[in-house]
Scaffold this motif. Structure first.
Motif, short mmCIF file in Angstrom:
data_model
loop_
_atom_site.label_atom_id
_atom_site.label_comp_id
_atom_site.label_asym_id
_atom_site.label_seq_id
_atom_site.Cartn_x
_atom_site.Cartn_y
_atom_site.Cartn_z
N LYS A 1 -2.23 75.93 72.35
CA LYS A 1 -3.61 75.68 71.92
C LYS A 1 -4.46 76.95 71.98
O LYS A 1 -5.54 77.00 71.39
N MET A 2 -3.96 77.98 72.68
CA MET A 2 -4.67 79.25 72.79
C MET A 2 -4.16 80.25 71.74
O MET A 2 -4.53 81.42 71.77
N GLY A 3 -3.30 79.78 70.84
CA GLY A 3 -2.80 80.64 69.78
C GLY A 3 -1.59 81.47 70.15
O GLY A 3 -1.21 82.37 69.39
N VAL A 4 -0.97 81.19 71.29
CA VAL A 4 0.19 81.95 71.74
C VAL A 4 1.46 81.36 71.14
O VAL A 4 1.64 80.14 71.13
N LYS A 5 2.35 82.21 70.62
CA LYS A 5 3.63 81.78 70.08
C LYS A 5 4.63 81.63 71.24
O LYS A 5 4.74 82.51 72.09
#
Length: 303
Positions: A136-140
């Motif tokens: 949800k924080m944009g981390v892959k």
């Protein structure tokens, strides 16, 4: 050791001429293995001529040696941590550029080879608690990095079954120790099993072979990786001196005196150095990365 004599594409057989710089690649990263006796070696990987763009250190927090470098840090949840999410979240909140994370180093392997030895069910629970929220924080998110042995394939299947759809990985990390034909075959098999995910190769080497064989393997594998669009990152396991190498002296990127070998210089985008690696007889060193040799008899595919 089994050796296949399959015909390889001509591109994979082209040698590097002495004095000629190796092709550069933005895919290359560093498996950081610190040496407390020779901390000055760290500067080699971040020199102005270095081709490397990212690194990981089997830990959730970055290494001070690279704090002011161009290398992007990729945190790893090595085992069944209860603080990984907090560690990574804190770094992001403090301005760190964290866009990828790695998970569980060789959970199907044992401690003698650097494996985290975690049951698939425990890993699934840990993932959902410590890794999944980062999406949800944009981390892959990287799936657990299993060994190249058949046990790795089974473990990973059990992991995703235990997740029951709640572990949403973005890429599959691959480990391989052995010859090029086996590596290419393994990459093809992983791709066939997880076609909707991109791939990283986060540990690889042809361990315990002669110098020429090690160099040929490196040139074949790097050209192979750079040609594959779904393989976005790779990191060679050899960032240490030949005298402490647990994958054989000829796989190391540094000589026993801390000088770049031909292979090490090529990996950084440079030319051959002519520096020959030598081992240390009777010395037994353990690194966090594994030294498992896996041999797989099957037809490899570039896909």
């Amino acid at each position: 050791m089994m050796h296949s004599h399959l015909a390889l594409p001509a591109l994979l057989l082209l040698p590097l001429v002495y004095g000629q710089n190796a092709p550069s690649s933005s895919k290359r990263g560093l498996v950081y293995v610190p040496n407390a006796e020779h901390m000055s070696d760290d500067s080699i990987w971040i020199s102005e001529s270095s081709d490397l763009t990212w690194y990981y250190n089997y830990e959730s927090k970055p290494s001070p040696a690279f704090s002011n470098s161009k290398l992007q840090f990729v945190p790893m949840l090595w085992g069944a941590s209860t603080t990984f999410l907090a560690d990574v979240t804190s770094q992001i909140e403090n301005g760190a550029n964290i866009t990828y994370v790695l998970a569980m180093n060789e959970p199907d392997g044992g401690g003698t080879t650097g494996g985290s030895a975690i049951p698939a069910e425990t890993a699934a629970e840990t993932w959902q608690r410590e890794i999944e929220p980062l999406k949800k924080m944009g981390v892959k998110l990287g799936a657990p990095a299993v060994t190249g042995a058949p046990s790795g394939k089974v473990w990973l299947q059990n992991f995703f079954n235990a997740c029951n759809g709640k572990c949403n990985a973005d890429f599959i990390p691959v480990h391989w120790y052995g010859n090029f034909e086996g590596l290419a075959s393994h990459v093809g098999e992983v791709r066939a099993a997880y076609q909707n995910l991109t791939m990283w190769v986060t540990e690889y080497a042809n361990n315990n072979v002669d110098l020429e064989e090690s160099q040929v393997f490196y040139n074949q594998s790097s050209q192979f990786f750079d040609r594959i669009d779904y393989l976005t990152h790779y990191s060679y396991f050899g960032s240490f001196r030949s005298s402490v190498s647990n994958v054989g002296p000829n796989a190391a990127m540094l000589t026993e005196k801390g000088k770049l070998t031909d292979l090490g210089s090529w990996y950084l985008g440079g030319a051959a150095t002519g520096n020959i690696p030598h081992g240390a007889a009777g010395r037994n060193t353990f690194f966090a990365g594994s030294a498992i040799t896996v041999f797989f008899a099957s037809i490899w595919s570039l896909i």
